[in-house]
Scaffold this motif. Structure first.
Motif, PDB file in Angstrom:
ATOM      1  N   VAL A 148       0.748  -1.144  -0.009  1.00 48.29           N
ATOM      2  CA  VAL A 148       0.087  -0.098  -0.082  1.00 48.29           C
ATOM      3  C   VAL A 148       0.705   1.227  -0.021  1.00 48.29           C
ATOM      4  CG1 VAL A 148      -1.542   1.307   1.184  1.00 48.29           C
ATOM      5  CG2 VAL A 148      -2.070  -1.330   1.093  1.00 48.29           C
ATOM      6  N   VAL A 149       1.978   1.297   0.653  1.00 47.31           N
ATOM      7  CA  VAL A 149       2.894   2.497   0.772  1.00 47.31           C
ATOM      8  C   VAL A 149       3.524   2.499  -0.340  1.00 47.31           C
ATOM      9  CG1 VAL A 149       4.839   3.105   2.124  1.00 47.31           C
ATOM     10  CG2 VAL A 149       3.119   2.179   3.342  1.00 47.31           C
ATOM     11  N   SER A 150       4.129   1.347  -1.096  1.00 47.89           N
ATOM     12  CA  SER A 150       4.998   1.545  -2.223  1.00 47.89           C
ATOM     13  C   SER A 150       4.320   1.346  -3.450  1.00 47.89           C
ATOM     14  CB  SER A 150       6.092   0.498  -1.882  1.00 47.89           C
ATOM     15  OG  SER A 150       5.699  -0.669  -1.899  1.00 47.89           O
ATOM     16  N   GLY A 151       3.278   0.582  -3.583  1.00 42.95           N
ATOM     17  CA  GLY A 151       2.539   0.314  -4.703  1.00 42.95           C
ATOM     18  C   GLY A 151       3.052  -0.948  -5.168  1.00 42.95           C
ATOM     19  N   THR A 152       2.525  -1.618  -6.223  1.00 45.90           N
ATOM     20  CA  THR A 152       3.110  -2.986  -6.612  1.00 45.90           C
ATOM     21  C   THR A 152       2.484  -3.308  -8.065  1.00 45.90           C
ATOM     22  OG1 THR A 152       3.636  -5.301  -5.963  1.00 45.90           O
ATOM     23  CG2 THR A 152       1.497  -4.330  -5.720  1.00 45.90           C
ATOM     24  N   LYS A 153       3.423  -4.115  -8.633  1.00 49.63           N
ATOM     25  CA  LYS A 153       2.926  -4.783  -9.876  1.00 49.63           C
ATOM     26  C   LYS A 153       2.623  -6.194  -9.517  1.00 49.63           C
ATOM     27  CE  LYS A 153       5.054  -1.697 -13.097  1.00 49.63           C
ATOM     28  NZ  LYS A 153       3.927  -1.348 -13.578  1.00 49.63           N
ATOM     29  N   ALA A 154       1.361  -7.021  -9.648  1.00 48.26           N
ATOM     30  CA  ALA A 154       0.932  -8.308  -9.434  1.00 48.26           C
ATOM     31  C   ALA A 154       0.602  -8.781 -10.773  1.00 48.26           C
ATOM     32  CB  ALA A 154      -0.237  -8.129  -8.304  1.00 48.26           C
ATOM     33  N   LYS A 155       1.096 -10.064 -10.725  1.00 46.82           N
ATOM     34  CA  LYS A 155       1.033 -10.948 -11.945  1.00 46.82           C
ATOM     35  C   LYS A 155      -0.272 -11.681 -11.508  1.00 46.82           C
ATOM     36  CE  LYS A 155       5.487 -11.027 -13.665  1.00 46.82           C
ATOM     37  NZ  LYS A 155       6.575 -12.010 -14.090  1.00 46.82           N
ATOM     38  N   ILE A 156      -1.293 -11.848 -12.208  1.00 50.39           N
ATOM     39  CA  ILE A 156      -2.544 -12.839 -11.980  1.00 50.39           C
ATOM     40  C   ILE A 156      -3.072 -13.638 -13.154  1.00 50.39           C
ATOM     41  CG2 ILE A 156      -3.475 -10.813 -10.563  1.00 50.39           C
ATOM     42  CD1 ILE A 156      -5.274 -10.128 -12.702  1.00 50.39           C
ATOM     43  N   SER A 157      -3.778 -14.688 -12.909  1.00 50.14           N
ATOM     44  CA  SER A 157      -4.267 -15.418 -13.998  1.00 50.14           C
ATOM     45  C   SER A 157      -5.730 -15.837 -13.719  1.00 50.14           C
ATOM     46  CB  SER A 157      -3.358 -16.644 -14.204  1.00 50.14           C
ATOM     47  OG  SER A 157      -2.113 -16.527 -14.240  1.00 50.14           O
ATOM     48  N   TYR A 158      -6.343 -15.824 -14.727  1.00 50.69           N
ATOM     49  CA  TYR A 158      -7.861 -16.232 -14.482  1.00 50.69           C
ATOM     50  C   TYR A 158      -8.508 -16.749 -15.689  1.00 50.69           C
ATOM     51  CZ  TYR A 158      -8.399 -11.606 -17.037  1.00 50.69           C
ATOM     52  OH  TYR A 158      -8.183 -10.729 -18.061  1.00 50.69           O
ATOM     53  N   PRO A 159      -9.483 -17.615 -15.529  1.00 42.24           N
ATOM     54  CA  PRO A 159     -10.419 -18.097 -16.835  1.00 42.24           C
ATOM     55  C   PRO A 159     -11.257 -17.188 -17.268  1.00 42.24           C
ATOM     56  CG  PRO A 159     -11.297 -18.918 -14.569  1.00 42.24           C
ATOM     57  CD  PRO A 159     -10.060 -18.028 -14.340  1.00 42.24           C
ATOM     58  N   THR A 160     -11.392 -17.309 -18.736  1.00 39.70           N
ATOM     59  CA  THR A 160     -12.160 -16.380 -19.354  1.00 39.70           C
ATOM     60  C   THR A 160     -12.338 -16.846 -20.680  1.00 39.70           C
ATOM     61  OG1 THR A 160     -12.260 -13.704 -20.161  1.00 39.70           O
ATOM     62  CG2 THR A 160     -10.246 -14.889 -20.250  1.00 39.70           C
ATOM     63  N   THR A 161     -13.327 -16.131 -21.659  1.00 43.53           N
ATOM     64  CA  THR A 161     -13.281 -16.601 -22.972  1.00 43.53           C
ATOM     65  C   THR A 161     -12.630 -15.494 -23.972  1.00 43.53           C
ATOM     66  OG1 THR A 161     -15.349 -15.289 -23.052  1.00 43.53           O
ATOM     67  CG2 THR A 161     -15.493 -17.504 -22.421  1.00 43.53           C
ATOM     68  N   GLN A 162     -12.288 -16.011 -25.213  1.00 48.15           N
ATOM     69  CA  GLN A 162     -11.573 -15.457 -26.176  1.00 48.15           C
ATOM     70  C   GLN A 162     -12.420 -15.348 -27.311  1.00 48.15           C
ATOM     71  OE1 GLN A 162      -7.749 -16.409 -26.649  1.00 48.15           O
ATOM     72  NE2 GLN A 162      -7.888 -18.258 -27.316  1.00 48.15           N
ATOM     73  N   SER A 163     -12.276 -14.616 -28.236  1.00 47.67           N
ATOM     74  CA  SER A 163     -12.914 -14.718 -29.727  1.00 47.67           C
ATOM     75  C   SER A 163     -12.398 -16.136 -30.338  1.00 47.67           C
ATOM     76  CB  SER A 163     -12.845 -13.493 -30.417  1.00 47.67           C
ATOM     77  OG  SER A 163     -13.277 -13.780 -31.738  1.00 47.67           O
ATOM     78  N   CYS A 164     -13.178 -16.822 -30.868  1.00 49.72           N
ATOM     79  CA  CYS A 164     -12.503 -18.102 -31.571  1.00 49.72           C
ATOM     80  C   CYS A 164     -11.610 -17.611 -32.648  1.00 49.72           C
ATOM     81  CB  CYS A 164     -13.701 -18.960 -32.048  1.00 49.72           C
ATOM     82  SG  CYS A 164     -13.061 -20.403 -32.663  1.00 49.72           S
ATOM     83  N   ARG A 165     -10.337 -18.010 -32.511  1.00 46.18           N
ATOM     84  CA  ARG A 165      -9.500 -17.402 -33.600  1.00 46.18           C
ATOM     85  C   ARG A 165      -9.404 -18.060 -35.217  1.00 46.18           C
ATOM     86  NH1 ARG A 165      -4.155 -17.356 -29.887  1.00 46.18           N
ATOM     87  NH2 ARG A 165      -4.889 -15.649 -28.505  1.00 46.18           N
ATOM     88  N   THR A 166     -10.374 -19.393 -35.049  1.00 48.39           N
ATOM     89  CA  THR A 166     -10.406 -20.296 -36.172  1.00 48.39           C
ATOM     90  C   THR A 166     -11.584 -19.607 -37.057  1.00 48.39           C
ATOM     91  OG1 THR A 166      -9.807 -22.449 -34.675  1.00 48.39           O
ATOM     92  CG2 THR A 166     -11.034 -22.587 -36.918  1.00 48.39           C
ATOM     93  N   CYS A 167     -12.739 -19.149 -36.328  1.00 48.82           N
ATOM     94  CA  CYS A 167     -13.705 -18.842 -37.189  1.00 48.82           C
ATOM     95  C   CYS A 167     -13.956 -17.231 -37.315  1.00 48.82           C
ATOM     96  CB  CYS A 167     -14.904 -19.517 -36.724  1.00 48.82           C
ATOM     97  SG  CYS A 167     -15.634 -19.013 -35.143  1.00 48.82           S
ATOM     98  N   ASP A 168     -12.945 -16.569 -36.143  1.00 49.11           N
ATOM     99  CA  ASP A 168     -12.803 -15.095 -36.411  1.00 49.11           C
ATOM    100  C   ASP A 168     -14.138 -14.775 -35.407  1.00 49.11           C
ATOM    101  OD1 ASP A 168     -10.665 -14.584 -37.308  1.00 49.11           O
ATOM    102  OD2 ASP A 168     -11.498 -14.505 -39.332  1.00 49.11           O
ATOM    103  N   GLY A 169     -14.940 -15.713 -34.591  1.00 47.85           N
ATOM    104  CA  GLY A 169     -15.826 -15.402 -33.700  1.00 47.85           C
ATOM    105  C   GLY A 169     -17.317 -15.382 -34.491  1.00 47.85           C
TER     106      GLY A 169
END
Length: 388
Positions: A148-169
């Motif tokens: 809180v005093v210094s600030g930070t950069k945190a690496k996070i991972s989470y499940p989600t969806t992305q546009s299908c790259r095969t059919c372009d959505g």
């Protein structure tokens, strides 16, 4: 038999258009057949409510009703102004276009708003578009007081969806496109008629989108999106507090049909510290000192959250529970890192235990030489006044 349309809607004769509409919505919703399946009495009341509203909402019909009563709208009734109730004619001729169906659409488009998957009455406005913004996501991130005093950069991972790259959505097999649904002709709704009423429901073949994917993409199975795990680095600014929300635009779930992605909201929680407690921008801690140190005064070296150290000066005669404030050594404000709270130390005076005989004798000698303190004298004085 004359019907009291005002009583059916539950309004007085002076009710304006807004009052009529509100009363109609309430009554129609109460007696609607979908909410009262198989209830013939409710169905009859629902028809009465629609009939009453159709007459009273129209200034000419209402004027005729106020003058002649409901007989002006019954088959075989006397001729009223404007052709209402013409002898031998159908008083509801053309009524399905301007009466019950109009009321029905007005009610459920406004109130139900998709109870059956879309609105009523058909038309392009009831079609479910394949283009829909992606859902927003939430991630809970815990930080330390030092971060809180210094600030930070945190690496996070989470499940989600992305546009299908095969059919372009698109959801369709590469090289093909969705086609117009033949069942609903691209409208997304199909209609059914029941008596006076025409109702619509979501097209079962295209699920309301108006399009059919004949050959689905093998990777997304026609959804246009695929599951994935996203990895991000989140910048946590200086001065965040419990419940601070960080918005990462476009990092939520992917949209469909070319619509934008949702956002990711990172909710901050602050871990408890073994030494410091947070009170807004202030940091509080308890500092134990010996009895003689409190009496004679002393100095205590304290660590700070940024890695530095500071000296806490405890003045002579410090009493248990007293608070010593060090200005500007608390937490920084979010967005104003130079505006800091204070470090507040609460003094805990420790009384020695398990004294040796020699130590007790030394303290007894010291006690005899000391005069009672101000608090002791004041307490003794109050006792004398109360009890003599």
């Amino acid at each position: 038999m004359t019907k009291d349309f005002y009583k059916i809607l539950g309004v007085d004769k002076g009710a304006d258009e807004a009052a009529l509409k509100a009363a109609y919505r309430k009554k129609a919703l109460e007696f609607h057949p979908d909410r009262n399946p198989g209830n013939q009495e409710a169905e009859a009341k629902f028809k009465e409510v629609n009939e009453a509203y159709d007459v009273l909402r129209d200034p000419q019909k209402r004027a005729a009703y106020d003058r002649f009563g409901s007989a002006a709208f019954e088959q075989g009734g006397g001729r009223g102004p404007g052709g209402f109730g013409a002898a031998g004619g159908n008083p509801f001729e053309g009524f399905q276009q301007g009466g019950f169906e109009g009321n029905f659409d007005d009610l459920f488009e406004d109130l139900m708003g998709g109870l059956f998957g879309q609105g009523f009455g058909g038309g392009p406005q009831t079609k479910r578009s394949r283009a829909a913004r992606g859902a927003d996501l939430r991630y809970n991130l815990e930080v330390t007081l030092a971060q809180v005093v210094s600030g930070t950069k945190a690496k996070i991972s989470y499940p989600t969806t992305q546009s299908c790259r095969t059919c372009d959505g698109s959801g369709a097999k590469k090289g093909t496109k969705p086609t117009t649904c033949g069942t609903c002709q691209g409208q997304g709704t199909v209609f059914m008629r029941q008596g006076f009423f025409q109702m619509s429901r979501t097209c079962p073949d295209c699920s309301g989108t108006g399009q059919i994917i004949k050959e689905k993409c093998a990777d997304c199975h026609g959804a246009g999106r695929t599951r994935t795990t996203r990895h991000l680095e989140v910048t946590v600014p200086v001065g965040v507090d419990e419940g601070t929300r960080l918005r990462l635009a476009g990092e939520g779930e992917a949209g469909t049909g070319g619509a934008p992605s949702g956002d990711l909201f990172v909710f901050i929680s602050v871990a408890k510290h073994p030494l410091f407690q947070r009170d807004g921008l202030n940091l509080e801690l308890t500092v134990p000192v010996g009895m003689l140190d409190a009496a004679l005064g002393t100095e205590v070296e304290l660590p700070l959250l940024n890695g530095d150290k500071t000296t806490l000066k405890i003045p002579p005669g410090t009493q248990p529970g007293e608070r010593v404030r060090l200005h500007g050594l608390g937490l920084p404000a979010l967005g104003r890192p130079r505006d800091c709270g204070d470090l507040v130390a609460q003094i805990q005076v420790e009384i020695p235990t398990n004294l040796s005989k020699a130590q007790k004798e030394q303290l007894a000698t010291l006690q005899a030489a000391l005069k009672p303190g101000r608090a002791q004298e004041g307490f003794a004085s109050r006792l004398r006044k109360l009890f003599g």
